[in-house]
Design a protein around this motif. Structure first.
Motif, PDB file in Angstrom:
ATOM      1  N   MET A  19       1.044  -0.906  -0.162  1.00  0.00           N
ATOM      2  CA  MET A  19       0.072  -0.113   0.161  1.00  0.00           C
ATOM      3  C   MET A  19       0.727   1.335   0.160  1.00  0.00           C
ATOM      4  O   MET A  19      -0.093   2.202  -0.070  1.00  0.00           O
ATOM      5  N   THR A  20       1.627   1.535   0.011  1.00  0.00           N
ATOM      6  CA  THR A  20       3.023   2.284   0.309  1.00  0.00           C
ATOM      7  C   THR A  20       3.420   2.410  -0.740  1.00  0.00           C
ATOM      8  O   THR A  20       4.955   3.130  -1.053  1.00  0.00           O
ATOM      9  N   GLU A  21       4.185   0.834  -2.022  1.00  0.00           N
ATOM     10  CA  GLU A  21       4.841   1.192  -3.117  1.00  0.00           C
ATOM     11  C   GLU A  21       4.198   0.484  -4.190  1.00  0.00           C
ATOM     12  O   GLU A  21       3.702  -0.232  -3.723  1.00  0.00           O
ATOM     13  N   LYS A  22       4.799   0.969  -5.494  1.00  0.00           N
ATOM     14  CA  LYS A  22       4.034   0.306  -6.621  1.00  0.00           C
ATOM     15  C   LYS A  22       4.742  -0.599  -6.975  1.00  0.00           C
ATOM     16  O   LYS A  22       6.001  -0.460  -6.579  1.00  0.00           O
ATOM     17  N   VAL A  23       4.248  -1.584  -7.850  1.00  0.00           N
ATOM     18  CA  VAL A  23       5.028  -2.493  -7.882  1.00  0.00           C
ATOM     19  C   VAL A  23       4.474  -2.844  -9.026  1.00  0.00           C
ATOM     20  O   VAL A  23       4.516  -2.326 -10.421  1.00  0.00           O
ATOM     21  N   ARG A  24       6.551  -3.612  -9.644  1.00  0.00           N
ATOM     22  CA  ARG A  24       6.858  -3.091 -10.959  1.00  0.00           C
ATOM     23  C   ARG A  24       6.434  -4.823 -12.163  1.00  0.00           C
ATOM     24  O   ARG A  24       5.009  -4.794 -13.024  1.00  0.00           O
ATOM     25  N   GLU A  25       6.026  -5.459 -10.985  1.00  0.00           N
ATOM     26  CA  GLU A  25       5.565  -6.659 -11.413  1.00  0.00           C
ATOM     27  C   GLU A  25       4.331  -7.729 -10.768  1.00  0.00           C
ATOM     28  O   GLU A  25       4.590  -8.418  -9.928  1.00  0.00           O
ATOM     29  N   PRO A  26       3.239  -7.247 -11.535  1.00  0.00           N
ATOM     30  CA  PRO A  26       2.358  -7.877 -10.348  1.00  0.00           C
ATOM     31  C   PRO A  26       1.136  -9.361 -10.226  1.00  0.00           C
ATOM     32  O   PRO A  26       2.113  -9.851 -11.502  1.00  0.00           O
ATOM     33  N   ILE A  27       1.075  -9.739  -9.346  1.00  0.00           N
ATOM     34  CA  ILE A  27       0.127 -10.950  -9.515  1.00  0.00           C
ATOM     35  C   ILE A  27      -1.101 -10.563 -10.089  1.00  0.00           C
ATOM     36  O   ILE A  27      -1.956  -9.252  -9.624  1.00  0.00           O
ATOM     37  N   GLY A  28      -2.010 -11.412 -10.788  1.00  0.00           N
ATOM     38  CA  GLY A  28      -3.671 -11.235 -10.972  1.00  0.00           C
ATOM     39  C   GLY A  28      -4.400 -12.214 -11.072  1.00  0.00           C
ATOM     40  O   GLY A  28      -4.151 -13.303 -11.325  1.00  0.00           O
ATOM     41  N   THR A  29      -5.537 -12.046 -11.977  1.00  0.00           N
ATOM     42  CA  THR A  29      -6.900 -13.533 -11.728  1.00  0.00           C
ATOM     43  C   THR A  29      -6.855 -13.566 -13.025  1.00  0.00           C
ATOM     44  O   THR A  29      -7.614 -14.424 -13.644  1.00  0.00           O
ATOM     45  N   GLY A  30      -5.932 -12.907 -14.270  1.00  0.00           N
ATOM     46  CA  GLY A  30      -5.875 -13.065 -15.812  1.00  0.00           C
ATOM     47  C   GLY A  30      -5.865 -14.685 -16.443  1.00  0.00           C
ATOM     48  O   GLY A  30      -4.665 -15.060 -15.661  1.00  0.00           O
ATOM     49  N   PRO A  31      -5.618 -14.334 -17.343  1.00  0.00           N
ATOM     50  CA  PRO A  31      -5.432 -15.955 -18.737  1.00  0.00           C
ATOM     51  C   PRO A  31      -3.841 -15.994 -18.325  1.00  0.00           C
ATOM     52  O   PRO A  31      -2.800 -16.896 -18.924  1.00  0.00           O
ATOM     53  N   TYR A  32      -2.902 -14.471 -18.399  1.00  0.00           N
ATOM     54  CA  TYR A  32      -1.806 -14.759 -18.388  1.00  0.00           C
ATOM     55  C   TYR A  32      -0.408 -14.313 -16.886  1.00  0.00           C
ATOM     56  O   TYR A  32      -0.966 -13.336 -15.929  1.00  0.00           O
ATOM     57  N   ALA A  33       0.086 -14.630 -16.530  1.00  0.00           N
ATOM     58  CA  ALA A  33       1.358 -14.159 -15.102  1.00  0.00           C
ATOM     59  C   ALA A  33       2.853 -14.477 -16.613  1.00  0.00           C
ATOM     60  O   ALA A  33       2.889 -14.655 -16.814  1.00  0.00           O
ATOM     61  N   ILE A  34       3.377 -12.868 -15.255  1.00  0.00           N
ATOM     62  CA  ILE A  34       4.737 -12.963 -16.082  1.00  0.00           C
ATOM     63  C   ILE A  34       5.820 -14.501 -15.651  1.00  0.00           C
ATOM     64  O   ILE A  34       6.000 -14.865 -14.791  1.00  0.00           O
ATOM     65  N   ALA A  35       6.887 -13.867 -16.865  1.00  0.00           N
ATOM     66  CA  ALA A  35       7.215 -15.741 -16.124  1.00  0.00           C
ATOM     67  C   ALA A  35       8.689 -15.651 -16.459  1.00  0.00           C
ATOM     68  O   ALA A  35       9.361 -15.710 -15.645  1.00  0.00           O
ATOM     69  N   ASP A  36       8.871 -13.905 -17.610  1.00  0.00           N
ATOM     70  CA  ASP A  36      10.849 -14.010 -17.508  1.00  0.00           C
ATOM     71  C   ASP A  36      10.355 -12.330 -17.731  1.00  0.00           C
ATOM     72  O   ASP A  36       9.726 -11.713 -19.406  1.00  0.00           O
ATOM     73  N   TRP A  37      11.554 -11.748 -16.893  1.00  0.00           N
ATOM     74  CA  TRP A  37      11.453 -10.355 -17.432  1.00  0.00           C
ATOM     75  C   TRP A  37      12.502  -9.478 -17.643  1.00  0.00           C
ATOM     76  O   TRP A  37      13.244  -9.800 -16.552  1.00  0.00           O
ATOM     77  N   GLU A  38      12.940  -9.715 -18.462  1.00  0.00           N
ATOM     78  CA  GLU A  38      14.894  -9.298 -19.234  1.00  0.00           C
ATOM     79  C   GLU A  38      14.494  -7.557 -19.406  1.00  0.00           C
ATOM     80  O   GLU A  38      14.425  -6.891 -20.658  1.00  0.00           O
ATOM     81  N   TYR A  39      14.908  -7.019 -18.132  1.00  0.00           N
ATOM     82  CA  TYR A  39      14.628  -5.862 -18.659  1.00  0.00           C
ATOM     83  C   TYR A  39      15.726  -5.188 -19.615  1.00  0.00           C
ATOM     84  O   TYR A  39      16.916  -5.464 -19.480  1.00  0.00           O
ATOM     85  N   GLY A  40      15.014  -4.230 -20.802  1.00  0.00           N
ATOM     86  CA  GLY A  40      15.901  -3.686 -22.080  1.00  0.00           C
ATOM     87  C   GLY A  40      15.970  -4.225 -22.332  1.00  0.00           C
ATOM     88  O   GLY A  40      16.333  -4.212 -23.852  1.00  0.00           O
ATOM     89  N   GLN A  41      15.329  -6.001 -22.848  1.00  0.00           N
ATOM     90  CA  GLN A  41      15.206  -6.690 -23.923  1.00  0.00           C
ATOM     91  C   GLN A  41      14.003  -7.394 -24.286  1.00  0.00           C
ATOM     92  O   GLN A  41      14.356  -7.314 -25.311  1.00  0.00           O
ATOM     93  N   LYS A  42      13.639  -7.896 -23.575  1.00  0.00           N
ATOM     94  CA  LYS A  42      12.430  -9.060 -23.341  1.00  0.00           C
ATOM     95  C   LYS A  42      10.705  -9.367 -22.615  1.00  0.00           C
ATOM     96  O   LYS A  42      11.665  -8.975 -20.824  1.00  0.00           O
ATOM     97  N   LEU A  43       9.904  -9.186 -22.474  1.00  0.00           N
ATOM     98  CA  LEU A  43       8.379  -9.522 -21.660  1.00  0.00           C
ATOM     99  C   LEU A  43       8.441 -11.015 -21.873  1.00  0.00           C
ATOM    100  O   LEU A  43       7.466 -10.928 -22.732  1.00  0.00           O
ATOM    101  N   VAL A  44       8.222 -11.941 -21.293  1.00  0.00           N
ATOM    102  CA  VAL A  44       7.667 -13.114 -21.657  1.00  0.00           C
ATOM    103  C   VAL A  44       6.073 -13.699 -21.075  1.00  0.00           C
ATOM    104  O   VAL A  44       6.723 -13.136 -19.325  1.00  0.00           O
TER     105      VAL A  44
END
Length: 534
Positions: free
Chosen positions: A194-219
């Motif tokens: 509640m005090t800081e924004k998050v860069r990589e979230p969790i949610g209820t949707g059909p996809y979730a973050i598997a890998d984020w190579e900053y500056g390169q790609k997001l899977v």
């Protein structure tokens, strides 16, 4: 009240996900299908189960409460996170998602029925308490979320959860479009900071973050815990290239399946599909700084802009010259509002008149644009500089990346910057002028640089109305703004081009520039015709 239909459930099930994950690195917290993208020599060296997307810029964050920012929302909304309600782009109708129905109990009280059987991608159950937490975090906290300023303004909500499947929301004053506002809040689980924004979230949707190579790609990887229909692709891989011609080449060379923000000159050929989006480009004038604090200078800026020429020569007709900040189809659009005329001689006369009265028209004005904000942005900025120089203003171009430009677009603005003209691109995703007025035209709006108490009062009065009275009141305000305030020089209502590979079936809509639902993308099959998707 909105009811759940099985057909709608199937369609919306093809859609969403999100939340904070300081710990998506907690392997095993998320059930993901398959492994990382693998080479497959039988399919041109790529995994056919991976949807390959190339976008114009890397998302600065995937914080769900920032999803009304295009660069964030295009990835996170409908894919990683979900709201309680979603708006159909083509009809404007509100549809059930994590809420199965809602009703107004009094002018200031609403009840939302919360869907059962939903889990977050980390396995935690979703309940009304999570919905209340996520709304409280986005709207009532001190995080300064973009969705708070863009959608809710100064509104504070009172939230209660009588049970796991019921959410009660009380507003400070009657709000006839609260469900529409709630559709902008992406749901994250309790425990999110509640005090800081998050860069990589969790949610209820059909996809979730598997890998984020900053500056390169997001899977992203398919979330096997998803409550709705299983999306077609197991993975989605995002890359980013600032040059439209490079993104188009990746489509034609079979290096990508989807390419966003293309221009007609980028070379996508028959793989480029045009569509009507909801974006409007405009220059915001920092009217508190001389010489822009003189309305004659702001009028001169408007007379100098050749909107029709820009649309014809630079956008190649993919757009319409704009007389207001919202396009047709949004509540409040004024179809009688004429374009501001292009008249360089009139502009010169106004600048000369202001100069004679002691206005420092020779003071340097910064003309700020964002790299890759839209196709031909650099050329558009150069044309504008030339037009302003011709009428006697001293204008210097500054192109910035997203993070740099947003400092000037969102409050609090940098101090001691001197006068500047800022290129903005506004997409009214909600279909109601209240969101535009609150954000860009209230004197203290999150993306507004100027206003008056009198005009603020007119905005608030219009927002309390419903039906035709609401439409008429907002239309009147769009006609009055150039006369009473003149904070903007409107440029164009934009049209977009998206690149589609032959193996992909996807129909872009007016929201595609802000929200691109991966679960709506399917495999086209042999012999598919791109014209079916235009």
């Amino acid at each position: 009240m909105a009811a759940t239909s099985p057909a709608r459930l199937h369609m919306t099930a093809l859609a969403r996900a999100t939340s904070p994950v300081a710990s998506l690195a907690l392997a095993g917290a998320v059930l993901l299908t398959g492994g990382c993208t693998v080479a497959n020599s039988g399919h041109g060296g790529y995994d056919p189960d991976t949807l390959r997307l190339v976008i114009s810029q890397e998302p600065p964050t995937l914080e769900p409460c920032e999803s009304s920012l295009t660069s964030t929302g295009i990835v996170v909304r409908s894919n990683i996170t979900e709201p309680l309600i979603e708006r159909e782009p083509d009809t404007g109708d509100l549809q059930p998602l994590l809420s199965t129905g809602w009703r107004q109990d009094s002018p200031t009280e609403w009840t939302f029925d919360i869907r059962s059987g939903v889990t977050f991608s980390n396995g935690a159950p979703f309940t009304a308490a999570d919905a209340a937490f996520a709304i409280d975090r986005a709207v009532n906290s001190d995080l300064q979320c973009n969705v708070d300023g863009y959608v809710f303004g100064d509104e504070k909500l009172k939230l209660a959860t009588p049970n796991d499947n019921t959410l009660s929301i009380t507003t400070e004053k009657p709000d006839p479009i609260l469900p529409l506002r709630i559709s902008f809040v992406e749901i994250v689980p309790r425990g999110t900071s509640m005090t800081e924004k998050v860069r990589e979230p969790i949610g209820t949707g059909p996809y979730a973050i598997a890998d984020w190579e900053y500056g390169q790609k997001l899977v992203l990887a398919r979330n096997d815990r998803y409550w709705g229909a299983k999306p077609t692709f197991g993975h989605a891989e995002y890359q980013w290239r600032s040059e439209g011609s490079v993104r188009a080449a990746m489509i034609t060379n079979d290096e990508a399946d989807i390419a966003t923000s293309l221009g007609p000159e980028d070379g996508a050929g028959d793989r480029g599909v045009p569509f009507q989006n909801n974006e409007t480009t405009a220059l915001r004038m920092q009217a508190g700084e001389a010489p822009l604090n003189d309305i004659r200078v702001r009028q001169a800026v408007n007379y100098a802009v050749n909107r029709t020429g820009i649309v014809k020569a630079l956008f190649r007709g993919l757009g319409d010259p704009a007389s207001q900040l919202i396009p047709k189809g949004v509540v409040g659009y004024n179809d009688r509002l004429a374009l501001w005329p292009h008249d360089a001689d009139k502009a010169k006369a106004l600048v000369a008149e202001a100069k004679a009265d002691g206005v420092p028209v020779d003071r340097q004005i910064r003309l700020i644009g964002r790299t890759a904000q839209f196709p031909k942005i650099a050329e558009t900025i150069e044309v504008l500089q030339s037009e302003f120089t011709e009428i006697g203003l001293n204008v210097k171009i500054e192109m910035m990346d997203t993070a740099g430009q947003l400092q000037y677009q969102l409050r609090p603005f940098p101090q001691n910057t001197g006068p500047y003209l800022l290129m903005i691109q506004h997409g009214n995703q909600a279909g109601d002028a209240a969101f535009t007025m609150d954000q860009y035209m209230l004197s203290d709006g999150p993306q507004s640089a100027y206003g008056t108490p009198e005009f603020d009062a007119k905005i608030r009065a219009a927002e309390a109305l419903t039906g035709q009275a609401r439409q008429d009141a907002f239309a009147t305000l769009f006609a009055e703004e150039p006369q009473q305030i003149m904070q903007f020089a409107y440029i164009a209502h934009m049209k977009g081009i998206i690149g589609l590979a032959p193996r992909i079936h996807y129909t872009p809509n007016s929201a595609t520039g802000d929200e691109m639902r991966l679960a709506e993308m399917t495999k086209a099959g042999n012999g598919s015709d791109l014209s079916d998707r235009s």
